[in-house]
Write a protein that holds these residues in place. Sequence first.
Motif, PDB file in Angstrom:
ATOM      1  N   ARG A 155      12.872   1.969   2.182  1.00  0.00           N
ATOM      2  CA  ARG A 155      12.538   1.638   3.327  1.00  0.00           C
ATOM      3  C   ARG A 155      11.201   0.588   3.247  1.00  0.00           C
ATOM      4  O   ARG A 155      11.264  -0.537   3.810  1.00  0.00           O
ATOM      5  N   ASP A 156      10.117   0.992   2.381  1.00  0.00           N
ATOM      6  CA  ASP A 156       9.067  -0.024   2.310  1.00  0.00           C
ATOM      7  C   ASP A 156       9.346  -1.071   1.133  1.00  0.00           C
ATOM      8  O   ASP A 156       8.806  -2.072   1.439  1.00  0.00           O
ATOM      9  N   LEU A 157      10.322  -0.941   0.258  1.00  0.00           N
ATOM     10  CA  LEU A 157      10.642  -2.118  -0.554  1.00  0.00           C
ATOM     11  C   LEU A 157      11.464  -3.266   0.140  1.00  0.00           C
ATOM     12  O   LEU A 157      10.913  -4.227   0.275  1.00  0.00           O
ATOM     13  N   LEU A 158      12.270  -2.895   1.027  1.00  0.00           N
ATOM     14  CA  LEU A 158      13.121  -3.728   1.916  1.00  0.00           C
ATOM     15  C   LEU A 158      12.302  -4.331   2.960  1.00  0.00           C
ATOM     16  O   LEU A 158      12.160  -5.545   3.172  1.00  0.00           O
ATOM     17  N   GLU A 159      11.281  -3.551   3.529  1.00  0.00           N
ATOM     18  CA  GLU A 159      10.396  -4.073   4.170  1.00  0.00           C
ATOM     19  C   GLU A 159       9.251  -5.160   3.545  1.00  0.00           C
ATOM     20  O   GLU A 159       8.986  -6.294   4.329  1.00  0.00           O
ATOM     21  N   GLY A 160       9.150  -4.935   2.508  1.00  0.00           N
ATOM     22  CA  GLY A 160       7.931  -5.889   1.836  1.00  0.00           C
ATOM     23  C   GLY A 160       8.745  -6.972   1.318  1.00  0.00           C
ATOM     24  O   GLY A 160       8.350  -8.119   1.474  1.00  0.00           O
ATOM     25  N   ILE A 161       9.939  -6.976   0.982  1.00  0.00           N
ATOM     26  CA  ILE A 161      10.730  -7.931   0.880  1.00  0.00           C
ATOM     27  C   ILE A 161      11.004  -9.081   1.888  1.00  0.00           C
ATOM     28  O   ILE A 161      10.754 -10.153   2.008  1.00  0.00           O
ATOM     29  N   ARG A 162      11.356  -8.253   3.020  1.00  0.00           N
ATOM     30  CA  ARG A 162      11.376  -9.105   4.384  1.00  0.00           C
ATOM     31  C   ARG A 162      10.550  -9.895   4.811  1.00  0.00           C
ATOM     32  O   ARG A 162      10.341 -11.037   5.254  1.00  0.00           O
ATOM     33  N   GLN A 163       9.148  -9.090   4.602  1.00  0.00           N
ATOM     34  CA  GLN A 163       7.939  -9.812   4.961  1.00  0.00           C
ATOM     35  C   GLN A 163       7.520 -10.852   4.030  1.00  0.00           C
ATOM     36  O   GLN A 163       6.444 -11.576   4.322  1.00  0.00           O
ATOM     37  N   GLN A 165       0.798  -1.043  -0.091  1.00  0.00           N
ATOM     38  CA  GLN A 165      -0.125  -0.116   0.015  1.00  0.00           C
ATOM     39  C   GLN A 165       0.680   1.114   0.098  1.00  0.00           C
ATOM     40  O   GLN A 165       0.617   2.151  -0.592  1.00  0.00           O
ATOM     41  N   ARG A 166       2.066   1.218   0.647  1.00  0.00           N
ATOM     42  CA  ARG A 166       2.811   2.234   0.972  1.00  0.00           C
ATOM     43  C   ARG A 166       3.479   2.730  -0.496  1.00  0.00           C
ATOM     44  O   ARG A 166       3.373   3.796  -0.804  1.00  0.00           O
ATOM     45  N   VAL A 167       4.057   1.666  -1.230  1.00  0.00           N
ATOM     46  CA  VAL A 167       4.804   1.747  -2.508  1.00  0.00           C
ATOM     47  C   VAL A 167       3.626   2.365  -3.570  1.00  0.00           C
ATOM     48  O   VAL A 167       4.125   3.288  -4.317  1.00  0.00           O
ATOM     49  N   SER A 168       2.467   1.770  -3.452  1.00  0.00           N
ATOM     50  CA  SER A 168       1.467   2.189  -4.396  1.00  0.00           C
ATOM     51  C   SER A 168       0.860   3.727  -4.404  1.00  0.00           C
ATOM     52  O   SER A 168       0.827   4.401  -5.132  1.00  0.00           O
ATOM     53  N   CYS A 169       0.871   3.827  -3.013  1.00  0.00           N
ATOM     54  CA  CYS A 169       0.418   5.436  -2.608  1.00  0.00           C
ATOM     55  C   CYS A 169       1.435   6.330  -3.211  1.00  0.00           C
ATOM     56  O   CYS A 169       1.183   7.387  -3.575  1.00  0.00           O
ATOM     57  N   GLY A 170       2.831   6.133  -2.785  1.00  0.00           N
ATOM     58  CA  GLY A 170       3.938   6.749  -3.289  1.00  0.00           C
ATOM     59  C   GLY A 170       3.774   7.121  -4.669  1.00  0.00           C
ATOM     60  O   GLY A 170       4.281   8.204  -5.462  1.00  0.00           O
ATOM     61  N   MET A 188      14.251 -10.308  -4.326  1.00  0.00           N
ATOM     62  CA  MET A 188      15.037  -9.643  -5.369  1.00  0.00           C
ATOM     63  C   MET A 188      16.225  -8.714  -4.679  1.00  0.00           C
ATOM     64  O   MET A 188      15.977  -7.951  -3.668  1.00  0.00           O
ATOM     65  N   PRO A 189      17.143  -8.303  -5.781  1.00  0.00           N
ATOM     66  CA  PRO A 189      18.044  -7.142  -5.355  1.00  0.00           C
ATOM     67  C   PRO A 189      17.309  -6.032  -5.042  1.00  0.00           C
ATOM     68  O   PRO A 189      16.527  -5.553  -5.902  1.00  0.00           O
ATOM     69  N   ILE A 190      17.727  -5.244  -4.113  1.00  0.00           N
ATOM     70  CA  ILE A 190      16.802  -3.965  -3.981  1.00  0.00           C
ATOM     71  C   ILE A 190      17.329  -2.917  -5.033  1.00  0.00           C
ATOM     72  O   ILE A 190      16.129  -2.233  -5.177  1.00  0.00           O
ATOM     73  N   ALA A 191      18.296  -3.275  -5.756  1.00  0.00           N
ATOM     74  CA  ALA A 191      18.458  -2.283  -7.005  1.00  0.00           C
ATOM     75  C   ALA A 191      17.495  -2.531  -8.086  1.00  0.00           C
ATOM     76  O   ALA A 191      16.922  -1.719  -8.787  1.00  0.00           O
ATOM     77  N   LEU A 192      16.932  -3.800  -8.041  1.00  0.00           N
ATOM     78  CA  LEU A 192      16.056  -3.910  -9.026  1.00  0.00           C
ATOM     79  C   LEU A 192      14.831  -3.632  -8.612  1.00  0.00           C
ATOM     80  O   LEU A 192      13.928  -3.094  -9.429  1.00  0.00           O
ATOM     81  N   ALA A 193      14.441  -3.859  -7.377  1.00  0.00           N
ATOM     82  CA  ALA A 193      13.196  -3.244  -6.587  1.00  0.00           C
ATOM     83  C   ALA A 193      13.094  -1.737  -6.892  1.00  0.00           C
ATOM     84  O   ALA A 193      11.926  -1.198  -7.509  1.00  0.00           O
ATOM     85  N   LEU A 194      14.101  -1.052  -6.612  1.00  0.00           N
ATOM     86  CA  LEU A 194      14.027   0.462  -6.847  1.00  0.00           C
ATOM     87  C   LEU A 194      14.021   0.852  -8.344  1.00  0.00           C
ATOM     88  O   LEU A 194      13.393   1.814  -8.785  1.00  0.00           O
ATOM     89  N   ASN A 195      14.553   0.079  -9.244  1.00  0.00           N
ATOM     90  CA  ASN A 195      14.583   0.398 -10.772  1.00  0.00           C
ATOM     91  C   ASN A 195      12.959   0.238 -11.207  1.00  0.00           C
ATOM     92  O   ASN A 195      12.481   0.886 -11.910  1.00  0.00           O
ATOM     93  N   ILE A 196      12.357  -0.923 -10.609  1.00  0.00           N
ATOM     94  CA  ILE A 196      10.915  -0.923 -11.015  1.00  0.00           C
ATOM     95  C   ILE A 196      10.254   0.054 -10.630  1.00  0.00           C
ATOM     96  O   ILE A 196       9.164   0.668 -11.533  1.00  0.00           O
ATOM     97  N   VAL A 197      10.169   0.886  -9.533  1.00  0.00           N
ATOM     98  CA  VAL A 197       9.486   1.780  -8.898  1.00  0.00           C
ATOM     99  C   VAL A 197       9.865   3.057  -9.773  1.00  0.00           C
ATOM    100  O   VAL A 197       9.070   3.870 -10.127  1.00  0.00           O
ATOM    101  N   ALA A 198      11.321   3.293  -9.924  1.00  0.00           N
ATOM    102  CA  ALA A 198      11.751   4.513 -10.486  1.00  0.00           C
ATOM    103  C   ALA A 198      11.237   4.581 -12.034  1.00  0.00           C
ATOM    104  O   ALA A 198      10.743   5.589 -12.251  1.00  0.00           O
TER     105      ALA A 198
END
Length: 229
Positions: A135-143, A92-97, A149-159
């Motif tokens: 922060r929210d990507l790391l927490e979502g992966i942890r949960q 929800q946090r990622v979507s909201c952002g 996935m590597p956090i760099a990949l998750a950040l590229n998806i959002v960017a």
Amino acid sequence: MQIQDHRQRVAAERRERMRARLFASAMKLIAAKGTAATSIDDVISAAEVSRGTFYKYFASPDALVQELAIEIANELIRMAEPVVLSHDDPAQRVSCGIRLVARLAIDHPLAASFLVRLGWPDVRGPNILLEFVRRDLLEGIRQGRFAPMPIALALNIVAGAVLGATHCMLEPDCESDFAEQTAAAALRALGVDAKGAERIAHSALRPVEILAGGLLVQTSAAMAAAQPR
């Protein structure tokens, strides 16, 4: 010591006032003429300062625009953070952002155009907007909410989602729900199931509180002043 502190404070306040003056002049010019047609001479004439004063603060017009984009990004984060943090679910946090940044283009197109000029971010280095979501990507992966996935990949998806959506929503023929479509696609890419991604991306979005006197208000005023009478 008190005299020295007072002088330092006065000097810092003077610098901030001059930066704000140059920002305001640049915004008005860019709203009326576009970035490419705005020169240093235009800015110093509008701000009523010398060329030397301009160069004390910015190396070039591009540097001014880049700094202005960073200031707008910081302001947007300050406004969006309370809305994002009102959700416990990282998805929800990622979507909201994503939706809040992309929808900036509807009500504040000049501000959104400055953000687009920041270009593709270096996901391995410091970046204001990406730190906002890391922060929210790391927490979502942890949960296990997002796929491992590597956090760099998750950040590229959002960017990619934010940059592409903002570009599209600056165009007059872009779908009105493109921000929601983008958020759903990004959530699917992060590993959220299709139905869940659609539900989250189209859930009610609490509006942000615009900062009185902030840069978003100023960019809107600059756009309004640039419209033909």
